[in-house]
Design an enzyme around this catalytic site. Structure first.
Site: not given
Ligand SMILES: [Zn+2]
Lengths: 261, 313
Positions: B44, B253, B256, B278, B284
């Site tokens: 980080g 979605c 899908c 998606c 997808c």
């Protein structure tokens, strides 16, 4: 240990600050006790701001010592503390009220956030509690809480000062430094702010060090006075004593100038 | 999806194209690898590096490209996504850049890739041990919004003074009643450093936490690299009474039927018709290949509509 020593909060010993070869202040020593308000008066260039910056650890002195009665370990030399400890002290056990609210507030965030920040800095993580605290402190400084989500720049100077004071007091500091806290305000606004400050100091049992060129402010808020000139203390004592019966010619001059005004 | 896995030549591209392998010279790559090693060992923490001029303007992922160039080898398989899609202009040009300068294999398939360079998304398919996810970062410093001084933000990181970051969340709640920050949502890495995850949706934040893949972040203009090593804790900032939440949609979605993927709203005709699909195009497609169907499975994806334009750019 005597009672006096038990109540000692801050001790300044032979404090000197040079800027290159120019003297900011020289050989200053005094003690500050709990619940005591000390006024530092003098004209601009007298070294009073330099002194304030050194004792509030915003500036390192060239020589001398500033000791503070830390909650955890008692009397400690400020400049022997780690920077982390010093910065923690500044945002918890100390407050600093600037003359210009821009220096003491985040102008880009709301009044509520300005006050909440110090709580969040010490780990407050419940929004509802932070907001409640901010609101309570705003009420205490007689600020309309309906405006707590507004930005400071939409407030008058006097109101900004109230927010700044609340921001400083929210962590319940023991010592508050003030640099011309009512400077630049209209006389009537100034008077109301002084009343508020005096009430807060009394109610909370705060210790404070107030730098001002204004003897009215000094008279109203401080128990003891230090008169500075050319970087040195020319006179010190109880406020009434110094103002009613100044001994040093410079103090006499200061007092007489205000009486004539 | 005309760019499936392309076999690598197995040899550095230098002989053929006049470029060093993956464009950067070896000395620069070594310097960047040292920076990455430091970044990995201090999760980080933003490590400065000597960012090089790249044959792309800043804002096009030059930080990510330099990181990718320094970690990629001839045996790697590269996937590049932008907003979740492999076929947008930016993704296509970066993929081509590495196909040309490093001769590496490229793929659209998350599971096949060993290195994935991304802008604005983390793939929906869980990443695996051994994969590297490289983020393109525009602004690395999370404290910049309230502290313009670099010296001061460094001190705040050193002393872990992150309270001010909560001020921002506080303001969100006071203004909108909830934390409205939706992208680049601040996180604490390994219980120590505050980090900007780059402008991914906060939907993706939980994926960073304890991820088996190595996550590297490159900021070209600001010359910073930082990292989240595999299996490292990444926690999103929040309040106890306003806990961190990810985006949710009313719909699934349309193509899908996925219920738990990040959806883009796309316009499908001139009459203002729209649907949600998606954002992760590979995810997808995989689902559709596996037989999953949404309520409007025959509609073209927005990206496919743009496909020709992107490929000919
Ligand atoms: Zn889908």
């Amino acid at each position: 240990m005597t009672l006096e020593e038990e109540r000692l909060l801050l001790r300044v010993t032979n404090l000197t600050k040079y800027y290159d070869l120019i003297i900011g202040c020289r050989n200053i020593s005094f003690d500050l006790y709990r619940g005591e308000v000390l006024g530092i008066v003098g004209e601009s260039g007298s070294g009073k701001s330099t002194l304030l910056n050194c004792i509030s650890a915003r500036m390192e002195p060239s020589a001398g010592m500033v000791e503070y009665d830390t909650r955890a370990e008692g009397l400690k030399d400020l400049f022997q503390l780690s920077e982390a400890e010093r910065r923690m002290l500044m945002r918890t056990d100390w407050g600093f009220v600037h003359q210009n609210p821009c220096d003491g507030l985040r102008m880009g965030v709301s009044a509520g956030a300005n006050i909440g920040e110090r709580l969040m800095a010490v780990g407050a993580r419940v929004y509802g509690d932070i907001r409640e605290s901010a609101s309570a402190w705003l009420t205490r400084v007689e600020f309309d809480t309906d405006r707590m989500d507004h930005l400071p720049r939409t407030f008058s100077g006097g109101m900004q000062q109230r927010v700044q004071i609340a921001r400083n007091l929210v962590t319940e500091p023991r010592l508050v430094f003030m640099d011309e806290p009512t400077g630049g305000l209209d006389v009537s606004v100034q008077a109301r702010l002084l009343d508020l400050l005096r009430k807060l100091v009394d109610d909370l049992g705060l210790s404070a060090i107030i730098v001002t060129h204004d003897l009215t402010v000094a008279r109203m808020l401080s128990h003891r006075l230090i008169v500075m000139r050319g970087g040195e203390v020319v006179e010190s004592g109880l406020t009434d004593q110094v103002l009613d019966d100044p001994q040093h010619p410079y103090s006499q001059l200061l007092v007489s100038s205000i009486l004539q005004a | 999806m005309n760019e499936q896995t392309i076999p690598a030549s197995g040899t550095p591209a230098s002989g053929k194209t006049g470029y060093n392998f993956a464009y950067l010279d070896e000395q620069t790559k070594r310097m960047i690898r040292r920076t990455i090693l430091k970044a990995v060992s201090i999760p980080g923490y933003q490590v400065p590096f000597g960012s090089r001029e790249m044959p792309l303007p800043y804002g096009w992922g030059t930080g990510g490209i330099q990181v990718t160039a320094s970690v990629i080898g001839p045996d790697d398989t590269l996937k590049v996504i932008d907003q979740g899609a492999d076929d947008t202009t930016n993704a296509v040009s970066i993929r081509r850049f590495f196909a040309r300068t490093a001769g590496v294999a490229t793929t659209d398939e998350t599971g096949e890739a060993t290195v994935i360079q991304t802008r604005h998304r983390i793939p929906e398919e869980p990443l695996k041990h051994g994969q590297i996810l490289v983020y393109q970062v525009p602004i690395p410093e999370p404290l910049r919004w309230l502290e313009p001084r670099e010296s001061e933000t460094r001190k705040m990181h050193a002393l872990q003074e992150y309270g001010v970051m909560y001020v921002r969340l506080y303001e969100d709640i006071s203004k909108y009643g909830h934390i409205s920050t939706a992208y680049d949502y601040p996180v604490i890495v390994n219980s120590r450093y505050l980090m900007r995850p780059s402008p991914i949706p906060k939907f993706d934040n939980p994926k960073m936490d304890n991820n088996p893949a190595l996550q590297l972040f490159g900021a070209g203009r600001e010359k910073r690299i930082y990292a989240v090593p595999p299996y490292t804790s990444v926690k999103s900032l929040d309040f106890k009474d306003y806990p961190f939440e990810i985006q949710k949609w009313e719909e699934d979605c349309a193509l899908c039927g996925a219920e738990n993927s990040f959806l883009d709203e796309i316009i499908i005709d001139d009459q203002g018709g729209r649907m949600f699909v998606c954002s992760d195009s590979d995810y997808c497609q995989k689902r559709r290949e596996a037989g999953y169907r949404g309520k409007d499975p025959s509609a073209p994806r927005g990206n496919e509509l743009l496909d020709d334009a992107a490929e000919s750019a």
